[in-house]
Design a protein around this motif. Structure first.
Motif, PDB file in Angstrom:
ATOM      1  N   GLY A   1      38.984 -25.193  -1.775  1.00 17.92           N
ATOM      2  CA  GLY A   1      38.688 -23.874  -1.222  1.00 17.92           C
ATOM      3  C   GLY A   1      39.768 -22.614  -1.731  1.00 17.92           C
ATOM      4  N   ALA A   2      39.508 -21.581  -1.242  1.00 19.14           N
ATOM      5  CA  ALA A   2      40.858 -20.735  -1.321  1.00 19.14           C
ATOM      6  C   ALA A   2      42.012 -21.144  -0.356  1.00 19.14           C
ATOM      7  CB  ALA A   2      40.239 -19.463  -0.797  1.00 19.14           C
ATOM      8  N   THR A   3      41.766 -21.768   0.567  1.00 21.32           N
ATOM      9  CA  THR A   3      42.941 -22.099   1.146  1.00 21.32           C
ATOM     10  C   THR A   3      42.558 -23.093   2.707  1.00 21.32           C
ATOM     11  OG1 THR A   3      41.183 -20.896   3.745  1.00 21.32           O
ATOM     12  CG2 THR A   3      42.912 -19.617   2.071  1.00 21.32           C
ATOM     13  N   ALA A   4      43.444 -24.064   2.366  1.00 18.59           N
ATOM     14  CA  ALA A   4      43.673 -25.712   3.412  1.00 18.59           C
ATOM     15  C   ALA A   4      44.707 -25.192   4.034  1.00 18.59           C
ATOM     16  CB  ALA A   4      43.767 -26.218   2.053  1.00 18.59           C
ATOM     17  N   HIS A   5      45.016 -25.829   5.674  1.00 20.32           N
ATOM     18  CA  HIS A   5      45.807 -25.907   6.518  1.00 20.32           C
ATOM     19  C   HIS A   5      46.074 -27.844   6.538  1.00 20.32           C
ATOM     20  CE1 HIS A   5      45.701 -22.703   7.920  1.00 20.32           C
ATOM     21  NE2 HIS A   5      44.365 -22.339   7.699  1.00 20.32           N
TER      22      HIS A   5
ATOM     23  N   GLY B   1      49.824 -24.240   5.833  1.00 24.39           N
ATOM     24  CA  GLY B   1      49.269 -23.130   5.281  1.00 24.39           C
ATOM     25  C   GLY B   1      48.806 -23.530   3.559  1.00 24.39           C
ATOM     26  N   LEU B   2      47.687 -23.303   2.670  1.00 27.14           N
ATOM     27  CA  LEU B   2      48.316 -23.375   1.432  1.00 27.14           C
ATOM     28  C   LEU B   2      47.254 -22.073   1.172  1.00 27.14           C
ATOM     29  CD1 LEU B   2      48.024 -27.037   0.984  1.00 27.14           C
ATOM     30  CD2 LEU B   2      49.899 -25.348  -0.015  1.00 27.14           C
ATOM     31  N   SER B   3      46.828 -21.237  -0.470  1.00 29.93           N
ATOM     32  CA  SER B   3      46.269 -20.107  -0.976  1.00 29.93           C
ATOM     33  C   SER B   3      45.986 -20.670  -1.669  1.00 29.93           C
ATOM     34  CB  SER B   3      47.290 -19.221  -0.507  1.00 29.93           C
ATOM     35  OG  SER B   3      46.583 -18.797   1.010  1.00 29.93           O
ATOM     36  N   HIS B   4      45.092 -20.962  -2.077  1.00 34.74           N
ATOM     37  CA  HIS B   4      44.683 -21.262  -4.183  1.00 34.74           C
ATOM     38  C   HIS B   4      44.715 -20.234  -4.692  1.00 34.74           C
ATOM     39  CE1 HIS B   4      42.316 -23.480  -6.898  1.00 34.74           C
ATOM     40  NE2 HIS B   4      43.651 -23.365  -7.569  1.00 34.74           N
ATOM     41  N   VAL B   5      45.828 -19.780  -5.241  1.00 33.55           N
ATOM     42  CA  VAL B   5      45.361 -18.595  -6.351  1.00 33.55           C
ATOM     43  C   VAL B   5      45.181 -18.990  -7.601  1.00 33.55           C
ATOM     44  CG1 VAL B   5      47.180 -16.705  -7.810  1.00 33.55           C
ATOM     45  CG2 VAL B   5      47.800 -17.976  -5.354  1.00 33.55           C
TER      46      VAL B   5
ATOM     47  N   LEU C   1      54.788 -22.603  -5.599  1.00 31.72           N
ATOM     48  CA  LEU C   1      54.018 -22.929  -6.047  1.00 31.72           C
ATOM     49  C   LEU C   1      53.225 -23.205  -7.205  1.00 31.72           C
ATOM     50  CD1 LEU C   1      52.579 -24.722  -3.041  1.00 31.72           C
ATOM     51  CD2 LEU C   1      55.021 -25.168  -3.625  1.00 31.72           C
ATOM     52  N   ALA C   2      53.834 -24.049  -8.559  1.00 39.23           N
ATOM     53  CA  ALA C   2      53.912 -23.675  -9.505  1.00 39.23           C
ATOM     54  C   ALA C   2      54.660 -24.030 -10.725  1.00 39.23           C
ATOM     55  CB  ALA C   2      54.705 -21.781 -10.617  1.00 39.23           C
ATOM     56  N   ALA C   3      54.492 -24.519 -12.189  1.00 41.56           N
ATOM     57  CA  ALA C   3      54.967 -25.217 -13.199  1.00 41.56           C
ATOM     58  C   ALA C   3      54.998 -24.727 -14.794  1.00 41.56           C
ATOM     59  CB  ALA C   3      54.704 -26.419 -12.745  1.00 41.56           C
ATOM     60  N   GLU C   4      55.673 -24.540 -15.590  1.00 41.94           N
ATOM     61  CA  GLU C   4      55.600 -24.435 -16.710  1.00 41.94           C
ATOM     62  C   GLU C   4      54.823 -25.460 -17.275  1.00 41.94           C
ATOM     63  OE1 GLU C   4      58.076 -24.023 -20.583  1.00 41.94           O
ATOM     64  OE2 GLU C   4      58.819 -24.690 -18.693  1.00 41.94           O
ATOM     65  N   GLY C   5      53.553 -24.462 -18.185  1.00 47.91           N
ATOM     66  CA  GLY C   5      52.689 -24.907 -18.768  1.00 47.91           C
ATOM     67  C   GLY C   5      51.236 -25.586 -18.080  1.00 47.91           C
ATOM     68  N   SER C   6      51.237 -25.440 -16.630  1.00 44.45           N
ATOM     69  CA  SER C   6      50.207 -25.122 -16.372  1.00 44.45           C
ATOM     70  C   SER C   6      50.026 -23.757 -15.185  1.00 44.45           C
ATOM     71  CB  SER C   6      50.571 -26.259 -14.716  1.00 44.45           C
ATOM     72  OG  SER C   6      49.661 -26.136 -13.887  1.00 44.45           O
ATOM     73  N   ASP C   7      47.978 -23.618 -14.495  1.00 40.07           N
ATOM     74  CA  ASP C   7      47.461 -22.327 -14.652  1.00 40.07           C
ATOM     75  C   ASP C   7      47.049 -22.994 -13.330  1.00 40.07           C
ATOM     76  OD1 ASP C   7      45.642 -24.599 -14.649  1.00 40.07           O
ATOM     77  OD2 ASP C   7      43.873 -23.204 -15.759  1.00 40.07           O
ATOM     78  N   VAL C   8      47.556 -24.311 -12.139  1.00 38.84           N
ATOM     79  CA  VAL C   8      47.629 -24.180 -11.241  1.00 38.84           C
ATOM     80  C   VAL C   8      48.843 -23.660  -9.956  1.00 38.84           C
ATOM     81  CG1 VAL C   8      47.436 -25.683  -9.443  1.00 38.84           C
ATOM     82  CG2 VAL C   8      47.106 -26.675 -11.646  1.00 38.84           C
ATOM     83  N   LYS C   9      48.206 -22.700  -9.423  1.00 38.57           N
ATOM     84  CA  LYS C   9      49.309 -22.003  -8.609  1.00 38.57           C
ATOM     85  C   LYS C   9      48.830 -22.002  -7.088  1.00 38.57           C
ATOM     86  CE  LYS C   9      51.437 -19.354 -12.170  1.00 38.57           C
ATOM     87  NZ  LYS C   9      50.434 -20.083 -13.154  1.00 38.57           N
ATOM     88  N   TYR C  10      49.800 -22.598  -6.171  1.00 37.08           N
ATOM     89  CA  TYR C  10      49.473 -22.078  -4.769  1.00 37.08           C
ATOM     90  C   TYR C  10      50.805 -21.368  -4.176  1.00 37.08           C
ATOM     91  CZ  TYR C  10      45.621 -25.659  -4.307  1.00 37.08           C
ATOM     92  OH  TYR C  10      44.789 -26.565  -4.217  1.00 37.08           O
TER      93      TYR C  10
END
Length: 241
Positions: A192-196, A158-162, A137-146
């Protein structure tokens, strides 16, 4: 375009690239590049090893299975039945011309392959239709990545916060997008670093067919309207692994 293409080494995306390499979602060219880097770059190889350890619990649902003894017997009979019917020559034979020797050697060589092929056929997993899907999960112009992994057997994502942080007084919310239908909220993503996140029965079949996951930035507690009100900061397609 995969997330690795959008966040390659020049953008500081080595951690995410290593994760995608371990998960097997890179295309052939990217995978070759990543494989070469593991051989020559110690830091990158360490990232790959770390993600391999992190994702190792994914294999917990697939325990080792002891194949029936009849598997090798059946393979041996099929491969060597015609040879066994040939009348043995009367003259002494050397080791290299011995049928028994070659049968034993060949059987040892094919045993692993025979077991690998036969076990899934003779003992199909009870939950074979279930699957694990992964999305970057990412988007152009955003530094948020999962990194997201949908576990159909346990009905959860399950999500890992990158990378990327939520602003003060804001929350990240996860959405499922199926075709041209309106986004469906799957809930606020815990910090958090991980989530469910538990997947509702209505969403399970849609996710299994490969829906899109997206993350939006919402007021604290989530969207007040049931639809995204803030910018989409990350998104990606679910793919089979």
């Amino acid at each position: 375009m995969t997330l690795a293409e959008d966040t390659g080494p020049e953008r500081g995306g080595d951690d995410l690239l290593a994760a995608e390499y371990v998960l097997g979602v890179l295309d052939a060219d990217e995978r070759q590049i990543a494989a070469r880097r593991t051989d020559v770059e110690t830091d990158f190889a360490r990232l790959v090893d770390g993600w391999a350890v992190s994702f190792s619990p994914l294999a917990a649902a697939y325990p080792e299975i002891e194949p029936p003894a009849s598997v090798k017997t059946a393979v041996d009979r099929r491969l060597f039945a015609s040879a066994a019917a040939v009348t043995a020559p009367t003259q002494p034979r050397s080791l290299w011309s011995s049928l028994a020797f070659w049968r034993g050697l060949a059987a040892a060589a094919v045993a692993a392959l025979a077991i690998y092929i036969a076990v899934p056929i003779l003992n199909p997993p009870v939950e074979q239709p279930q699957a694990r899907l992964v999305a970057s999960l990412a988007a152009e112009g955003s530094d948020v990545k999962y990194l997201a992994v949908y576990d159909a057997a346990h009905h959860e994502v399950g999500l890992s916060h990158v990378s990327g942080e939520r602003a003060a007084g804001k929350d990240f919310e996860l959405w499922m997008i199926e075709g041209k239908n309106p986004p469906v909220s799957m809930g606020v993503i815990p910090a958090g670093a991980t989530a469910h996140i538990v997947v509702s029965p209505a969403a399970q079949q849609k996710l299994a067919q490969g829906a899109v996951l997206a993350v939006s930035l919402e007021p604290s507690g989530g969207s007040p309207t049931g639809q995204p009100t803030g910018p989409v900061v990350a998104a990606g397609d679910l793919k089979s692994i």
